[in-house]
Design an enzyme around this catalytic site. Structure first.
Site, mmCIF file in Angstrom:
data_model
loop_
_atom_site.group_PDB
_atom_site.id
_atom_site.type_symbol
_atom_site.label_atom_id
_atom_site.label_comp_id
_atom_site.label_asym_id
_atom_site.label_seq_id
_atom_site.Cartn_x
_atom_site.Cartn_y
_atom_site.Cartn_z
ATOM 1 N N GLU A 76 -27.122 14.989 12.779
ATOM 2 C CA GLU A 76 -28.387 14.745 13.176
ATOM 3 C C GLU A 76 -28.585 13.910 14.365
ATOM 4 O O GLU A 76 -29.579 14.222 15.174
ATOM 5 C CB GLU A 76 -29.105 14.093 11.906
ATOM 6 N N HIS A 103 -30.314 -3.825 22.229
ATOM 7 C CA HIS A 103 -29.278 -3.433 23.339
ATOM 8 C C HIS A 103 -29.654 -1.942 24.015
ATOM 9 O O HIS A 103 -29.503 -1.970 25.369
ATOM 10 C CB HIS A 103 -28.002 -3.503 23.139
#
Length: 181
Positions: A76, A103
């Site tokens: 996925e 991040h």
């Protein structure tokens, strides 16, 4: 926030629970499928449609993220990452979910529905949604490099090339024989 979700048969029950959970938290949930259990269905189209919707919404200024899930979350994530503008991250802990946003400014999270209890996975997803991108220069610079490659194949210079070493990955040398050792 608008949350686009997609799965395959492996995550269908999880999808129903997740839709209720996210709606109860005040999110607008858009389900990209499937709508019924089919043990032979395939996740790519569902996940790609969810990823496309996230990119489309974000381009229109709509606060949106995506959640894709299946047995492991791996396929996925790969499917979602095929969509230009998507940064999908596989999360398996609160820390990986948080770091994906903080991040990497990930806009889609992938979860293995068969790898976690619903409560665990919901915690990862909630943290992903709640965590903002840090905006730190080093992270923004790296995301810009990914976007440049995605848009036109641009890579940062290979430091080996400037040190007198050939760029073995960019060399067009058809004489290379991996079997030769």
């Amino acid at each position: 926030m608008r949350i686009h979700i997609a799965t395959d048969h492996a995550g269908l029950e999880f999808s129903t629970q997740l839709q209720h959970h996210l709606a109860a938290a005040g999110h607008e949930v858009v389900d990209h499928g499937p709508i019924e259990y089919d043990p032979l269905d395939d996740y790519p189209a569902f996940c790609i449609r969810a990823a496309q919707a996230v990119v489309r919404d974000q381009a229109a200024g709509i606060d949106a993220l995506g959640v894709v899930f299946g047995g492991s979350g791996n396929g996925e994530q790969i499917a979602a990452n095929k969509v230009v503008g998507v940064r999908a991250a596989l999360a398996w802990s609160i820390a990986t979910a948080e770091l994906a946003r903080e991040h990497n400014d990930a806009n889609v999270i992938a979860i293995g529905a068969r790898q976690h209890t619903f409560d665990e996975a919901a915690t990862f997803i909630d943290r992903f949604i709640a965590t903002p991108f840090s905006g730190e220069e080093r992270h923004a610079r790296r995301i810009a490099q990914l976007a440049a490659y995605e848009e036109n194949g641009t890579l940062e210079p290979d430091p080996r090339a400037t040190a007198g070493h050939p760029d073995v990955l960019a060399a067009d040398d058809s004489s290379f024989d991996p079997e030769a050792g």
